[in-house]
Design an enzyme around this catalytic site. Structure first.
Site, mmCIF file in Angstrom:
data_model
loop_
_atom_site.group_PDB
_atom_site.id
_atom_site.type_symbol
_atom_site.label_atom_id
_atom_site.label_comp_id
_atom_site.label_asym_id
_atom_site.label_seq_id
_atom_site.Cartn_x
_atom_site.Cartn_y
_atom_site.Cartn_z
ATOM 1 N N TYR A 41 0.941 -1.314 0.049
ATOM 2 C CA TYR A 41 -0.073 -0.129 -0.163
ATOM 3 C C TYR A 41 0.844 1.400 -0.093
ATOM 4 C CZ TYR A 41 -3.218 3.584 1.407
ATOM 5 O OH TYR A 41 -4.051 4.666 1.397
ATOM 6 N N ASP A 56 -0.199 15.293 5.887
ATOM 7 C CA ASP A 56 -1.194 14.900 4.791
ATOM 8 C C ASP A 56 -2.615 15.913 4.879
ATOM 9 O OD1 ASP A 56 -2.469 13.703 2.826
ATOM 10 O OD2 ASP A 56 -3.059 11.958 4.163
ATOM 11 N N ASP A 83 -3.336 5.404 -2.833
ATOM 12 C CA ASP A 83 -3.845 6.524 -2.563
ATOM 13 C C ASP A 83 -3.922 7.506 -3.422
ATOM 14 O OD1 ASP A 83 -5.218 8.761 -1.177
ATOM 15 O OD2 ASP A 83 -3.839 8.624 0.594
ATOM 16 N N GLU A 112 -11.601 9.665 -2.383
ATOM 17 C CA GLU A 112 -12.262 9.978 -1.192
ATOM 18 C C GLU A 112 -13.206 10.876 -1.591
ATOM 19 O OE1 GLU A 112 -8.892 12.578 1.407
ATOM 20 O OE2 GLU A 112 -8.802 10.361 0.818
ATOM 21 N N CYS A 120 -5.817 14.038 6.426
ATOM 22 C CA CYS A 120 -5.597 12.700 6.767
ATOM 23 C C CYS A 120 -6.936 12.039 7.643
ATOM 24 C CB CYS A 120 -4.533 12.332 7.775
ATOM 25 S SG CYS A 120 -4.366 10.733 8.406
ATOM 26 N N ARG A 155 -14.043 5.847 -1.096
ATOM 27 C CA ARG A 155 -13.678 5.937 0.393
ATOM 28 C C ARG A 155 -14.489 7.160 0.708
ATOM 29 N NH1 ARG A 155 -7.998 8.346 3.375
ATOM 30 N NH2 ARG A 155 -9.345 9.767 4.456
ATOM 31 N N GLU A 185 -14.066 5.142 6.215
ATOM 32 C CA GLU A 185 -12.888 5.626 6.975
ATOM 33 C C GLU A 185 -13.361 6.055 8.477
ATOM 34 O OE1 GLU A 185 -10.198 5.649 8.053
ATOM 35 O OE2 GLU A 185 -8.975 6.941 6.880
ATOM 36 N N ASN A 209 -8.897 0.606 7.388
ATOM 37 C CA ASN A 209 -7.631 1.402 7.608
ATOM 38 C C ASN A 209 -7.257 1.252 8.930
ATOM 39 O OD1 ASN A 209 -5.519 3.346 6.804
ATOM 40 N ND2 ASN A 209 -6.973 4.805 7.218
#
Length: 292
Positions: A41, A56, A83, A112, A120, A155, A185, A209
């Site tokens: 990942y 992030d 990602d 997402e 994040c 996501r 998430e 996650n």
């Protein structure tokens, strides 16, 4: 051997949960391979930290992520899940990202439903776009892929600001739009994790996650499998471990003036050069050495 995309789908359909550790550079990717994991990942969190030394929070560009996808896909023969943040823009930007990630060697990517600038998924302050906006991004992603086995993961970050019911409803809409896998998430306890799995059991595979110290429990791979998750990513722990190792080494150098006290339980020169492929390089040199 099947393509990486096909191999990833086979692994996701297996009754056993797939574990994909995070790696942000070629050395980490080689370690993941060496230790027997079957997938890898690449997180935006680790990439922002390693390239930029920044959190992030939306600083990374799509080209920076594509470069890192290329580097990792070149160095190890494992399916790579990457990602892709919010898709770096509108549905047309999402199309470009899907094409670029596929060409770079990824087997899957997730987008997402956060507003920009994103954060994040275990930080507070996240907000989400309207459902219809994210649905169009998913449709664009599905339309853009060239390999039908390339896995599109949707996501949702709705749980933290809008509650679990909203997150589950969004997951259902994203699956209907064509997402191959769902990533709800930051559920905040094991009961919520089980509710998510029950909501989608037998319908679409789910990703968990596992962020050490984050908002979601980290109960172990066996428990996650029993809950019903198909994939567990451990995206950031390798960055934490590397930072601790570097700090320990630098503290010894700063206080003692040499590094002899920092060498215990550390990879040494020869082992490290073996890890990063010096032996393979030497064999290639011999193969192509001109005869005198």
């Amino acid at each position: 051997m099947p393509k990486h995309t096909t191999r990833l789908r086979q692994l996701l359909n297996d009754p056993s949960i797939l574990v994909a550790p995070g790696a942000y550079d070629g050395t980490g990717a080689r370690l993941v391979k060496q230790l027997g994991f079957q997938a890898l990942y690449l997180s935006g969190f680790e990439t922002a930290a390693s390239i930029l030394g920044q959190p992030d929070v939306g600083y990374l560009s799509h080209t920076q992520m594509v470069e890192r996808v290329t580097a990792l896909a070149d160095v190890v023969d494992l399916p790579l899940i990457a990602d892709a943040d919010t898709g770096f823009g509108n549905p047309l930007n999402v199309r470009r990202v899907v094409i670029a990630y596929e060409r770079a060697g990824a087997a899957a990517m997730h987008i997402e439903d956060q507003t920009f600038p994103k954060r994040c998924g275990h930080m507070l302050g996240r907000e989400v776009v309207p459902v219809d906006e994210m649905v169009q991004k998913i449709k664009a992603a599905v339309d853009a892929r060239q390999d039908p086995d390339f896995v599109i993961i949707a996501r949702t970050d709705a749980r933290t600001a809008h509650g679990l019911d909203e997150a589950i409803d969004r997951g259902a809409a994203y699956h209907e739009a064509g997402a191959d896998m769902l990533f709800v998430e930051s559920p905040e306890n094991e009961e919520e994790m089980r509710r998510i799995c029950e909501a989608f059991r037998g319908t679409v595979p789910l990703l968990s996650n596992q962020v050490e110290g984050g908002r979601t429990p980290t109960p172990g791979v066996g428990v996650l499998q029993d809950m019903g998750y198909a994939l567990a990513i451990f995206p950031v722990g390798t960055a934490f471990a590397a930072a601790q190792g570097m700090r320990d080494y630098l503290e010894v150098l700063a206080t003692a003036g040499d590094t002899r006290g920092a060498l215990e339980n550390r990879i040494q020169f020869e082992e490290f050069t073996d890890l990063i492929g010096l032996g393979e390089h030497t064999e290639l040199e011999r193969r192509y050495l001109s005869e005198q």
